[in-house]
Design a protein around this motif. Sequence first.
Motif, PDB file in Angstrom:
ATOM      1  N   GLN A 132       5.757  43.370 -17.110  1.00  7.77           N
ATOM      2  CA  GLN A 132       7.009  42.730 -17.531  1.00  7.77           C
ATOM      3  C   GLN A 132       7.811  43.604 -18.497  1.00  7.77           C
ATOM      4  O   GLN A 132       9.032  43.618 -18.468  1.00  7.77           O
ATOM      5  N   GLU A 133       7.108  44.342 -19.350  1.00  9.68           N
ATOM      6  CA  GLU A 133       7.787  45.215 -20.308  1.00  9.68           C
ATOM      7  C   GLU A 133       8.634  46.266 -19.591  1.00  9.68           C
ATOM      8  O   GLU A 133       9.782  46.534 -19.976  1.00  9.68           O
ATOM      9  N   ALA A 134       8.081  46.850 -18.537  1.00  8.16           N
ATOM     10  CA  ALA A 134       8.821  47.847 -17.769  1.00  8.16           C
ATOM     11  C   ALA A 134      10.007  47.208 -17.044  1.00  8.16           C
ATOM     12  O   ALA A 134      11.098  47.793 -16.984  1.00  8.16           O
ATOM     13  N   VAL A 135       9.817  46.011 -16.520  1.00 10.57           N
ATOM     14  CA  VAL A 135      10.903  45.294 -15.835  1.00 10.57           C
ATOM     15  C   VAL A 135      12.038  45.006 -16.815  1.00 10.57           C
ATOM     16  O   VAL A 135      13.218  45.211 -16.499  1.00 10.57           O
ATOM     17  N   ASP A 136      11.682  44.554 -18.022  1.00 14.47           N
ATOM     18  CA  ASP A 136      12.708  44.268 -19.035  1.00 14.47           C
ATOM     19  C   ASP A 136      13.493  45.525 -19.402  1.00 14.47           C
ATOM     20  O   ASP A 136      14.717  45.491 -19.554  1.00 14.47           O
ATOM     21  N   LEU A 156      18.512  48.743 -19.081  1.00 12.21           N
ATOM     22  CA  LEU A 156      19.161  50.007 -18.744  1.00 12.21           C
ATOM     23  C   LEU A 156      20.148  49.839 -17.591  1.00 12.21           C
ATOM     24  O   LEU A 156      21.248  50.390 -17.619  1.00 12.21           O
ATOM     25  N   ALA A 157      19.771  49.070 -16.595  1.00 16.21           N
ATOM     26  CA  ALA A 157      20.674  48.819 -15.458  1.00 16.21           C
ATOM     27  C   ALA A 157      21.926  48.074 -15.912  1.00 16.21           C
ATOM     28  O   ALA A 157      23.039  48.393 -15.477  1.00 16.21           O
ATOM     29  N   GLU A 158      21.739  47.114 -16.809  1.00 15.16           N
ATOM     30  CA  GLU A 158      22.884  46.353 -17.321  1.00 15.16           C
ATOM     31  C   GLU A 158      23.807  47.258 -18.137  1.00 15.16           C
ATOM     32  O   GLU A 158      25.031  47.175 -18.024  1.00 15.16           O
ATOM     33  N   GLU A 159      23.221  48.152 -18.953  1.00 12.00           N
ATOM     34  CA  GLU A 159      24.028  49.086 -19.750  1.00 12.00           C
ATOM     35  C   GLU A 159      24.864  50.001 -18.861  1.00 12.00           C
ATOM     36  O   GLU A 159      25.997  50.324 -19.179  1.00 12.00           O
ATOM     37  N   ARG A 197      19.388  46.969 -10.644  1.00  8.46           N
ATOM     38  CA  ARG A 197      18.079  47.534 -10.979  1.00  8.46           C
ATOM     39  C   ARG A 197      17.595  48.438  -9.850  1.00  8.46           C
ATOM     40  O   ARG A 197      17.013  49.498 -10.088  1.00  8.46           O
ATOM     41  N   SER A 198      17.858  48.019  -8.619  1.00 11.16           N
ATOM     42  CA  SER A 198      17.461  48.817  -7.466  1.00 11.16           C
ATOM     43  C   SER A 198      18.142  50.180  -7.477  1.00 11.16           C
ATOM     44  O   SER A 198      17.510  51.213  -7.234  1.00 11.16           O
ATOM     45  N   GLU A 199      19.443  50.190  -7.772  1.00 11.06           N
ATOM     46  CA  GLU A 199      20.172  51.461  -7.847  1.00 11.06           C
ATOM     47  C   GLU A 199      19.641  52.330  -8.977  1.00 11.06           C
ATOM     48  O   GLU A 199      19.546  53.558  -8.833  1.00 11.06           O
ATOM     49  N   LEU A 200      19.294  51.712 -10.098  1.00 10.65           N
ATOM     50  CA  LEU A 200      18.741  52.461 -11.230  1.00 10.65           C
ATOM     51  C   LEU A 200      17.411  53.120 -10.859  1.00 10.65           C
ATOM     52  O   LEU A 200      17.213  54.316 -11.104  1.00 10.65           O
ATOM     53  N   ILE A 201      16.524  52.361 -10.257  1.00  6.04           N
ATOM     54  CA  ILE A 201      15.215  52.897  -9.871  1.00  6.04           C
ATOM     55  C   ILE A 201      15.384  54.030  -8.867  1.00  6.04           C
ATOM     56  O   ILE A 201      14.729  55.078  -8.966  1.00  6.04           O
ATOM     57  N   GLU A 202      16.294  53.831  -7.902  1.00  5.40           N
ATOM     58  CA  GLU A 202      16.542  54.882  -6.906  1.00  5.40           C
ATOM     59  C   GLU A 202      17.047  56.160  -7.562  1.00  5.40           C
ATOM     60  O   GLU A 202      16.564  57.264  -7.265  1.00  5.40           O
TER      61      GLU A 202
END
Length: 110
Positions: free
Chosen positions: A76-80, A85-88, A93-98
């Motif tokens: 959960q910590e990594a998801v948060d 970061l994705a919101e910033e 989140r998917s685009e961020l991870i990619e």
Amino acid sequence: MYIYSILGLTLLAVSLPMAKEQTDRTTLDLFSDDRRPGRPKTSPLTRDEQLKINKRNQLRRDKVRGLRRVELKINQEAVDALNRLAEERNISRSELIESMLLAQLTDLPK
């Protein structure tokens, strides 16, 4: 119920309801007189059928866009942290991870 007499034979005819296919969009009003409590249905399909159709459509859209599904289990910590970061960055989140994966892959020695 109807009673007929044909050639000396007495026949009894019973009117049976028509079968209704849940995914048939041409018989939407077939059972429209059924009253149920609560919010009226906005779709003739059951929730499960709607979910299946939506998922199928989503997979088709993803395939057209050249996307492939990859599943990952993280704490959960990594998801948060990813969510923040994705919101910033105002991306999903998917685009961020990619983007993070692609950046790491380009930095690998060949």
